[in-house]
Design a protein around this motif. Structure first.
Motif, PDB file in Angstrom:
ATOM      1  N   SER A   8       0.828  -1.207   0.000  1.00 54.46           N
ATOM      2  CA  SER A   8       0.000   0.000   0.000  1.00 54.46           C
ATOM      3  C   SER A   8       0.861   1.254   0.000  1.00 54.46           C
ATOM      4  CB  SER A   8      -0.933   0.017   1.209  1.00 54.46           C
ATOM      5  OG  SER A   8      -1.900  -0.992   1.098  1.00 54.46           O
TER       6      SER A   8
ATOM      7  N   ALA B 225       2.130   1.880  -3.468  1.00 53.67           N
ATOM      8  CA  ALA B 225       1.099   2.517  -4.282  1.00 53.67           C
ATOM      9  C   ALA B 225       1.006   4.000  -3.950  1.00 53.67           C
ATOM     10  CB  ALA B 225      -0.246   1.830  -4.069  1.00 53.67           C
ATOM     11  N   ARG B 226       1.056   4.332  -2.677  1.00 55.92           N
ATOM     12  CA  ARG B 226       0.993   5.736  -2.258  1.00 55.92           C
ATOM     13  C   ARG B 226       2.205   6.505  -2.770  1.00 55.92           C
ATOM     14  NH1 ARG B 226      -0.450   8.884   2.426  1.00 55.92           N
ATOM     15  NH2 ARG B 226      -0.179  11.014   1.683  1.00 55.92           N
TER      16      ARG B 226
ATOM     17  N   SER C  59       3.953   5.824  -5.418  1.00 53.72           N
ATOM     18  CA  SER C  59       3.759   5.977  -6.859  1.00 53.72           C
ATOM     19  C   SER C  59       2.792   7.120  -7.158  1.00 53.72           C
ATOM     20  CB  SER C  59       3.232   4.682  -7.471  1.00 53.72           C
ATOM     21  OG  SER C  59       4.174   3.651  -7.307  1.00 53.72           O
ATOM     22  N   GLU C  60       1.733   7.227  -6.382  1.00 51.46           N
ATOM     23  CA  GLU C  60       0.777   8.320  -6.557  1.00 51.46           C
ATOM     24  C   GLU C  60       1.452   9.669  -6.357  1.00 51.46           C
ATOM     25  OE1 GLU C  60      -2.428   7.781  -3.807  1.00 51.46           O
ATOM     26  OE2 GLU C  60      -3.113   5.934  -4.752  1.00 51.46           O
ATOM     27  N   GLU C  61       2.235   9.784  -5.292  1.00 51.70           N
ATOM     28  CA  GLU C  61       2.899  11.052  -4.991  1.00 51.70           C
ATOM     29  C   GLU C  61       3.925  11.410  -6.060  1.00 51.70           C
ATOM     30  OE1 GLU C  61       1.740  13.050  -2.942  1.00 51.70           O
ATOM     31  OE2 GLU C  61       0.609  11.830  -1.536  1.00 51.70           O
TER      32      GLU C  61
ATOM     33  N   GLY D  61       3.745  10.545  -9.129  1.00 49.26           N
ATOM     34  CA  GLY D  61       2.932  10.953 -10.265  1.00 49.26           C
ATOM     35  C   GLY D  61       2.465  12.396 -10.146  1.00 49.26           C
ATOM     36  N   GLU D  62       2.092  12.816  -8.937  1.00 49.51           N
ATOM     37  CA  GLU D  62       1.683  14.199  -8.728  1.00 49.51           C
ATOM     38  C   GLU D  62       2.851  15.151  -8.984  1.00 49.51           C
ATOM     39  OE1 GLU D  62      -0.239  14.703  -4.931  1.00 49.51           O
ATOM     40  OE2 GLU D  62      -1.618  13.040  -5.334  1.00 49.51           O
TER      41      GLU D  62
ATOM     42  N   ARG E  53       3.433  15.318 -12.776  1.00 48.78           N
ATOM     43  CA  ARG E  53       2.401  16.139 -13.421  1.00 48.78           C
ATOM     44  C   ARG E  53       2.721  17.613 -13.254  1.00 48.78           C
ATOM     45  NH1 ARG E  53      -2.779  18.486 -12.395  1.00 48.78           N
ATOM     46  NH2 ARG E  53      -4.175  18.135 -14.150  1.00 48.78           N
TER      47      ARG E  53
ATOM     48  N   GLU F 160       5.158  18.900  -3.088  1.00 47.78           N
ATOM     49  CA  GLU F 160       5.094  17.587  -3.748  1.00 47.78           C
ATOM     50  C   GLU F 160       6.313  16.736  -3.360  1.00 47.78           C
ATOM     51  OE1 GLU F 160       2.465  16.550  -5.023  1.00 47.78           O
ATOM     52  OE2 GLU F 160       1.394  18.366  -5.574  1.00 47.78           O
TER      53      GLU F 160
ATOM     54  N   ASP G 253       5.844  15.544   0.192  1.00 51.92           N
ATOM     55  CA  ASP G 253       4.914  14.406   0.261  1.00 51.92           C
ATOM     56  C   ASP G 253       5.655  13.094   0.004  1.00 51.92           C
ATOM     57  OD1 ASP G 253       2.552  15.761   0.866  1.00 51.92           O
ATOM     58  OD2 ASP G 253       1.960  15.986  -1.234  1.00 51.92           O
TER      59      ASP G 253
END
Length: 105
Positions: free
Chosen positions: A26, A29-30, A32-34, A36-37, A40, A63, A66
């Motif tokens: 988990s 995944a978190r 990877s999300e950060e 990605g932000e 972006r 960012e 995070d």
């Protein structure tokens, strides 16, 4: 702030909740999300993808922070001393990459 202090502060923060640290999967995944932000926002500020007219400029420092938070959570949950790990990785880079690029005079 030293890394050990960051690890202590994050551990105190997480420790106040029953759920505690997330599972390694988990957290991956978190993370990877950060990342990605961050990607972006970098694409918006420095790449070809422009923001919509009503979309505010993001905070790159936040960012990155995070991502740092999640990395510290990961290390804490796996009992990894990030200061020690960082010292070891810098030794690796100094050995492996010391002659890789042109040094400044």
């Amino acid at each position: 702030m030293e890394i050990k202090e960051m690890q202590r502060i994050v551990d105190e923060w997480i420790g106040q909740f029953e759920e505690g640290y997330w599972s390694p999967l988990s957290m991956m995944a978190r993370l990877s999300e950060e990342v990605g932000e961050l990607a972006r926002e970098i694409n918006h500020q420095f790449g070809e993808k422009t923001k919509k007219p009503d979309e505010p400029i993001g905070d790159l420092a936040l960012e990155l922070a995070d991502i740092l938070f999640i990395v510290v959570c990961y290390a804490n949950s796996l009992n990894i001393d990030l200061e020690d790990a960082f010292k070891r990785v810098m030794a690796k880079y100094r050995y492996r990459d010391s002659d890789r690029w042109t040094r400044k005079d």
